[in-house]
Design a protein around this motif. Structure first.
Motif, PDB file in Angstrom:
ATOM      1  N   LYS A   1       1.067  -0.946   0.033  1.00 12.25           N
ATOM      2  CA  LYS A   1       0.197   0.091   0.014  1.00 12.25           C
ATOM      3  C   LYS A   1       0.572   1.020   0.271  1.00 12.25           C
TER       4      LYS A   1
ATOM      5  N   GLU B   1       2.641   2.369  -3.446  1.00 10.31           N
ATOM      6  CA  GLU B   1       1.249   1.846  -4.352  1.00 10.31           C
ATOM      7  C   GLU B   1       1.254   3.685  -4.165  1.00 10.31           C
ATOM      8  N   LYS B   2       0.797   4.337  -3.112  1.00  9.51           N
ATOM      9  CA  LYS B   2       1.101   5.644  -2.484  1.00  9.51           C
ATOM     10  C   LYS B   2       2.377   6.481  -2.868  1.00  9.51           C
ATOM     11  N   LYS B   3       3.198   6.249  -3.059  1.00 10.27           N
ATOM     12  CA  LYS B   3       4.298   6.730  -3.600  1.00 10.27           C
ATOM     13  C   LYS B   3       4.281   7.090  -4.949  1.00 10.27           C
TER      14      LYS B   3
ATOM     15  N   GLU C   1       1.621   6.795  -6.815  1.00 17.87           N
ATOM     16  CA  GLU C   1       0.827   7.698  -6.900  1.00 17.87           C
ATOM     17  C   GLU C   1       1.132   9.481  -6.642  1.00 17.87           C
TER      18      GLU C   1
ATOM     19  N   VAL D   1       1.798  10.654  -3.694  1.00 19.66           N
ATOM     20  CA  VAL D   1       1.547  11.142  -2.305  1.00 19.66           C
ATOM     21  C   VAL D   1       1.931  11.311  -1.186  1.00 19.66           C
TER      22      VAL D   1
ATOM     23  N   GLY E   1       3.931  11.446   1.718  1.00 19.62           N
ATOM     24  CA  GLY E   1       3.665  11.026   3.868  1.00 19.62           C
ATOM     25  C   GLY E   1       4.330  12.032   4.395  1.00 19.62           C
TER      26      GLY E   1
END
Length: 254
Positions: free
Chosen positions: A73, A76-78, A80, A82, A84
């Motif tokens: 997960k 996937e954020k990385k 996209e 996004v 942190g």
């Protein structure tokens, strides 16, 4: 009859199984002759038989799979793009430019916050003629429980907070507009155009809300409701406060 005993020897015969005489019913009829023929068709045919217990997953395996899912997960954020929390801190996203610490700049933010709170609380518009003070106090006391529950979930960016009590006596009486709230602090801009950080631990804050939503009839002398906010019980982010409790003390100022 012991169903697990070895099969009886076949005397020079080779068994041939065809679709009309499959293996399982033939075996049942041969080894268990006392069982009615209908037993196979009613209990075994077209049924799924579990021949052994499935192995249980160990706690270590479950933990490894959960860790793998979290890593996936995060990747996937990385992908996209996004950002942190750690990356934001490294880039200085939360750093405040002290040149912008002006009361005039954030006063409109406070007015917007009052409008936002009136919408969150569901306050009615100010009537043209205010009711008697006793009626206002009675209606407020009747709805304190609902107000408290909504305050717990509210955003305090733009609120004017005042330090009512603090272990550090020099902070008592300090006032400012909240420009950044963390789990443990309020970062405020004061009337003297200074940026100050007030810790929540060991501090009691107070703030007030107008009892009516902004309207053409609104005046600065309109009644307000004041709350004491106990910092020790409020050391959570806005998204974590829904299930927490804090103790309000309401007063009416006319």
């Amino acid at each position: 009859m012991d169903v697990y005993q070895p099969l009886p020897p076949i005397q020079g015969q080779r068994l041939t199984f065809i679709s009309s005489k499959p293996f399982v019913p033939t075996l049942i009829e041969t080894c268990l002759p006392h069982i009615p023929k209908t037993t196979y068709s009613t209990r075994v045919e077209n049924q799924q038989l579990q021949l052994f217990n499935p192995p249980k997953q160990s706690a270590d395996k479950v933990a490894r799979e959960a860790k793998k899912a979290r890593r996936k997960k995060a990747q996937e954020k990385k992908r996209e793009c996004v950002m942190g929390k750690r990356k934001a801190m490294e880039l200085g996203v939360w750093e405040f430019d002290k040149r912008l610490a002006k009361w005039e700049i954030f006063w409109p933010v406070h007015r917007m916050w009052e409008t936002y709170m009136a919408d969150v609380m569901g306050f009615a518009l100010r009537p043209e003629h205010l009711p008697a003070k006793e009626r206002i106090e009675a209606s407020v006391k009747a709805g304190v429980g609902a107000i408290q529950a909504k305050l717990l979930k509210a955003d305090f960016h733009g609120c004017i907070v005042t330090v009512k009590d603090c272990k550090n006596a020099s902070r008592i009486g300090g006032e400012g507009i909240v420009v950044h709230e963390t789990s443990n602090t309020f970062k405020v801009v004061t009337r003297e155009d200074e940026l100050k950080v007030y810790p929540k631990q060991g501090t009691v804050f107070s703030f007030s809300l107008p009892l009516f939503a902004p309207s053409p009839h609104s005046r600065e002398s309109d009644p307000r409701i004041s709350f004491d906010l106990y910092g020790n019980q409020f050391r959570y982010r806005a998204g974590e406060r829904a299930g927490k409790k804090f103790k309000p003390k309401e007063t009416i100022e006319l």
